[in-house]
Design a protein around this motif. Sequence first.
Motif, short mmCIF file in Angstrom:
data_model
loop_
_atom_site.label_atom_id
_atom_site.label_comp_id
_atom_site.label_asym_id
_atom_site.label_seq_id
_atom_site.Cartn_x
_atom_site.Cartn_y
_atom_site.Cartn_z
N GLU A 197 0.90 -0.96 -0.08
CA GLU A 197 -0.17 0.00 -0.02
C GLU A 197 0.92 1.34 -0.09
O GLU A 197 0.53 2.01 -0.68
N ALA A 198 2.10 1.34 0.78
CA ALA A 198 2.97 2.53 0.79
C ALA A 198 3.44 2.62 -0.51
O ALA A 198 3.40 3.64 -1.06
N GLU A 199 4.03 1.59 -1.18
CA GLU A 199 4.60 1.83 -2.50
C GLU A 199 3.47 2.33 -3.66
O GLU A 199 3.73 3.21 -4.39
N PHE A 200 2.20 1.75 -3.46
CA PHE A 200 1.12 2.31 -4.29
C PHE A 200 0.94 3.65 -3.99
O PHE A 200 0.82 4.53 -5.15
N SER A 201 0.77 4.05 -2.93
CA SER A 201 0.69 5.42 -2.55
C SER A 201 1.56 6.28 -2.91
O SER A 201 1.38 7.44 -3.55
N ASN A 202 3.04 6.14 -2.97
CA ASN A 202 4.02 6.70 -3.25
C ASN A 202 3.95 6.78 -4.91
O ASN A 202 4.13 8.06 -5.59
N PHE A 203 3.53 6.10 -5.74
CA PHE A 203 3.29 5.92 -7.02
C PHE A 203 2.15 7.21 -7.43
O PHE A 203 2.27 8.13 -8.35
N ALA A 204 1.07 6.87 -6.83
CA ALA A 204 -0.02 8.06 -6.86
C ALA A 204 0.38 9.28 -6.57
O ALA A 204 0.16 10.32 -7.32
N LEU A 238 -10.00 -9.20 -6.54
CA LEU A 238 -8.60 -9.11 -5.96
C LEU A 238 -8.52 -9.27 -4.38
O LEU A 238 -9.70 -9.59 -3.67
N GLY A 239 -7.51 -9.62 -3.71
CA GLY A 239 -7.15 -9.82 -2.47
C GLY A 239 -6.74 -8.36 -1.92
O GLY A 239 -6.13 -7.86 -2.72
N PRO A 240 -6.65 -8.07 -0.65
CA PRO A 240 -6.29 -6.86 -0.04
C PRO A 240 -4.80 -6.85 -0.58
O PRO A 240 -4.05 -7.57 -0.48
N GLY A 241 -4.44 -5.44 -0.82
CA GLY A 241 -2.97 -5.27 -1.49
C GLY A 241 -2.93 -5.44 -2.95
O GLY A 241 -2.03 -5.11 -3.53
N GLN A 242 -3.72 -6.28 -3.55
CA GLN A 242 -3.55 -6.34 -4.98
C GLN A 242 -3.73 -5.36 -5.88
O GLN A 242 -4.80 -4.61 -5.51
N VAL A 243 -3.32 -5.36 -7.08
CA VAL A 243 -3.76 -4.02 -7.91
C VAL A 243 -4.41 -4.70 -9.28
O VAL A 243 -3.72 -5.78 -9.65
N THR A 244 -5.25 -3.77 -9.68
CA THR A 244 -5.75 -4.23 -11.04
C THR A 244 -4.96 -4.18 -12.26
O THR A 244 -3.96 -3.35 -12.14
N ALA A 245 -4.86 -4.81 -13.23
CA ALA A 245 -4.34 -4.99 -14.49
C ALA A 245 -4.69 -3.41 -15.10
O ALA A 245 -5.45 -2.68 -14.83
N PRO A 246 -3.53 -2.86 -15.67
CA PRO A 246 -3.88 -1.39 -16.17
C PRO A 246 -5.23 -1.30 -16.92
O PRO A 246 -5.39 -2.24 -17.88
N LEU A 247 -5.98 -0.39 -16.90
CA LEU A 247 -7.16 -0.12 -17.54
C LEU A 247 -7.04 1.23 -18.23
O LEU A 247 -6.76 2.22 -17.92
N GLN A 248 -7.02 0.71 -19.91
CA GLN A 248 -6.89 1.68 -20.62
C GLN A 248 -8.11 2.61 -20.72
O GLN A 248 -9.34 2.04 -21.11
#
Length: 409
Positions: A197-204, A238-248
């Motif tokens: 979650e921390a890494e995803f938030s940093n990307f955001a 998804l399970g908690p922490g997982q991310v969807t594939a890129p949605l164009q």
Amino acid sequence: MSGKRIRQSVIAACALALCTVQVSAQNLFAPVAEVDQRVISEFEVQQRQRFLRILGASGSSRTEVIEELIRDRLRETETRQAGIVLSSEELAQGLSDFAARAELSTEEFVQGLASEGIAEETFRDFVNVSLVWRDYIRARYGNRVQIDDREIDRAVASARGNSGIEVLVSEIIIPAPPAEAERVLEQAEIIAQTTSEAEFSNFARRVSATASRGAGGRLPWTPISDLPPVLRPLLLALGPGQVTAPLQIPNAVALFQLRDIRETEAPQQTFSSIEYAAYYINGGRTPEGLSRARAISARVDRCDDLYGIAQGQPENVLDRGSLPPDKIPDDIAIELSKLDPGEVSTTLTRAGGNTLVFLMLCGRTPALEEDQEIDRNAIANQLRNQRLNAFAETLLADLRAEADIRILE
């Protein structure tokens, strides 16, 4: 996607496809990757990219295509060892069914591909490996998938919006004008691999264009029924922490991370239609365009106020309409799901990123309770296919771990 939309993609996107595909200067038959000493060539990569882009399908970036061709090699080896082979009649029917989605015959579909430099073998191989793999997975795992009435009841409740499910989600929407689309997809693929979650938030915070970027993309608890139909099954898988594939989505790529999920006692509200207004501002997400959006936001409190903003300008500068949730474009639906009536989003663009969309939610019309007939067999088949897909992905992951795979570029 409807047959009409697929056919439009096949016809309209053909003119664009060759302009967007970069033709490599190297030998088209140079090896790009090897799977247990079986070569994947540059020709195959470029052919698959063109084919997917003409269909308007996702997953057409170079990295995604190479990965999928690797997976195809693994599928082919596994099914060949198991003795699963399509007859010529079965393959012909599969090709015909695929072409029929675009309301074309197999011959018309092949001719359309050939006119854009796509070999018939590319189409045949794509369909063949998909059908053989489907038959193999059904034969191998079919007896292990049992769907009971309780699961069907839960799916019915979810479809009716009565499941009481809420999700805690983080979002990233990265602007992707045509000139940067390939680079953004590559970046999104990297983000999609994170489970932190921390890494995803940093990307955001670094790359997202949404208002939530300051909070690391974190959104509050949201009823699943408030989200766009395209997102609901993706998040529930998804399970908690997982991310969807890129949605164009138009001029952007979206990713969503599931942080948590819970059930509530109260049934959730569903809506028969959603009314919104979109005012188009020249300049896209430039400082001038965003400044203009902020000035307008300070002057309007409801959708009717936008008529005064648009007065004296061409009619197409303001769109206002009311649509069922499943008819709203995905990118607009995603933004509307985060708004209350009178609130505004300035995340989206049009015209290759040159036009900023000032999007305002006008209101939502609750759906009336109806006694509609439910096809329980269809729901059971859908659940069974989801379970089989999970077995298939696990098997592919195991096969990939055991294979000798080399990326040669």
